[in-house]
Enzyme design. Structure first.
Site, PDB file in Angstrom:
ATOM      1  N   ASN A  84      43.808  34.335  28.075  1.00  0.00           N
ATOM      2  CA  ASN A  84      43.009  34.668  26.903  1.00  0.00           C
ATOM      3  C   ASN A  84      43.377  36.043  26.342  1.00  0.00           C
ATOM      4  OD1 ASN A  84      40.895  34.501  24.946  1.00  0.00           O
ATOM      5  ND2 ASN A  84      39.693  33.265  26.372  1.00  0.00           N
ATOM      6  N   HIS A 114      50.391  54.622  43.023  1.00  0.00           N
ATOM      7  CA  HIS A 114      50.825  56.013  43.172  1.00  0.00           C
ATOM      8  C   HIS A 114      50.148  56.617  44.399  1.00  0.00           C
ATOM      9  CE1 HIS A 114      52.160  55.705  38.979  1.00  0.00           C
ATOM     10  NE2 HIS A 114      50.964  55.188  38.718  1.00  0.00           N
ATOM     11  N   GLY A 148      36.485  37.214  32.922  1.00  0.00           N
ATOM     12  CA  GLY A 148      36.761  38.314  31.999  1.00  0.00           C
ATOM     13  C   GLY A 148      36.518  39.693  32.583  1.00  0.00           C
ATOM     14  N   THR A 171      40.571  43.941  45.237  1.00  0.00           N
ATOM     15  CA  THR A 171      41.370  44.907  45.988  1.00  0.00           C
ATOM     16  C   THR A 171      42.009  44.297  47.233  1.00  0.00           C
ATOM     17  OG1 THR A 171      39.456  45.632  47.261  1.00  0.00           O
ATOM     18  CG2 THR A 171      39.924  46.824  45.210  1.00  0.00           C
ATOM     19  N   LYS A 172      41.566  43.095  47.637  1.00  0.00           N
ATOM     20  CA  LYS A 172      42.062  42.444  48.851  1.00  0.00           C
ATOM     21  C   LYS A 172      42.341  40.974  48.563  1.00  0.00           C
ATOM     22  CE  LYS A 172      39.557  45.502  51.926  1.00  0.00           C
ATOM     23  NZ  LYS A 172      38.486  45.656  52.886  1.00  0.00           N
TER      24      LYS A 172
END
Length: 191
Positions: A84, A114, A148, A171-172
């Protein structure tokens, strides 16, 4: 000696301002501009532009505009996947999305990372400050719906038949056949 492009793909620290990478970046920007301004009825031109921009485009892939990415060539999208509007795929490494996917508006997929500590992250190159950057691929399975405004972090693998709720920060890794959502994203139940 490895090129910066190879270092980038191998997940090693690399110089994102390397001439080869800058050329890929500028190439992608030109194709993205053409794609984002192409008449939505001109399916032949839209598909041709996507085929030039992305590393692999399955049959029936539809990407709403505007769409943004870094290089394009590191993105693979399986058959019948729908992306989308206003999605950002930072493909400094592979982003692989399986077939029959639904990617909702404003989804962000990141492969670049980073060092957390500023003294490890920053370095001087002549008069300019640069940033140490490395990458990890993102892999999304088949039949996945990403809600979304979700953000998917570098190195994440999302299994098949998964629904990720809107606004999630993934994150996992997420296993197959689950509903997951939240910040950070967590498995809530099996599907």
């Amino acid at each position: 000696m490895k090129s910066n492009r190879q270092k980038m793909m191998d997940g090693e620290a690399y110089n994102s301002r390397d001439p080869e990478l800058l050329e890929l970046y500028h190439r992608a920007r030109a194709l993205i501009l053409a794609y984002n301004t192409c008449d939505s009825r001109d399916l032949v031109q839209r598909n041709a532009l996507l085929s030039q921009l992305l590393g692999k485009v399955g049959k029936g892939v539809w990407i709403e505009t505007p769409f943004f990415c870094d290089y394009g060539v590191n993105i693979e999208i399986g058959d019948n996947t729908y992306v989308n509007t206003n999605c950002m795929f930072l493909d400094d490494n592979k982003i692989i999305i399986g077939k029959n996917g639904l990617i909702a508006p404003y989804v962000q997929i990141y492969t670049a990372t980073h060092p957390l500590k500023a003294s490890d992250r920053l370095y001087q190159e002549g008069e300019r400050t640069r940033y140490h950057t490395s990458t990890k691929p993102v892999i999304i399975g088949d039949n996945v719906w990403i809600g979304g405004n979700s953000v998917i972090f570098p190195g994440v693998k999302i299994g098949n038949n998964v629904t990720v709720g809107a606004g999630s920060v993934v994150t996992k890794d997420i296993p197959d056949d689950v509903l997951a959502f939240g910040n950070p994203c967590q498995v809530m139940r099996e599907l």
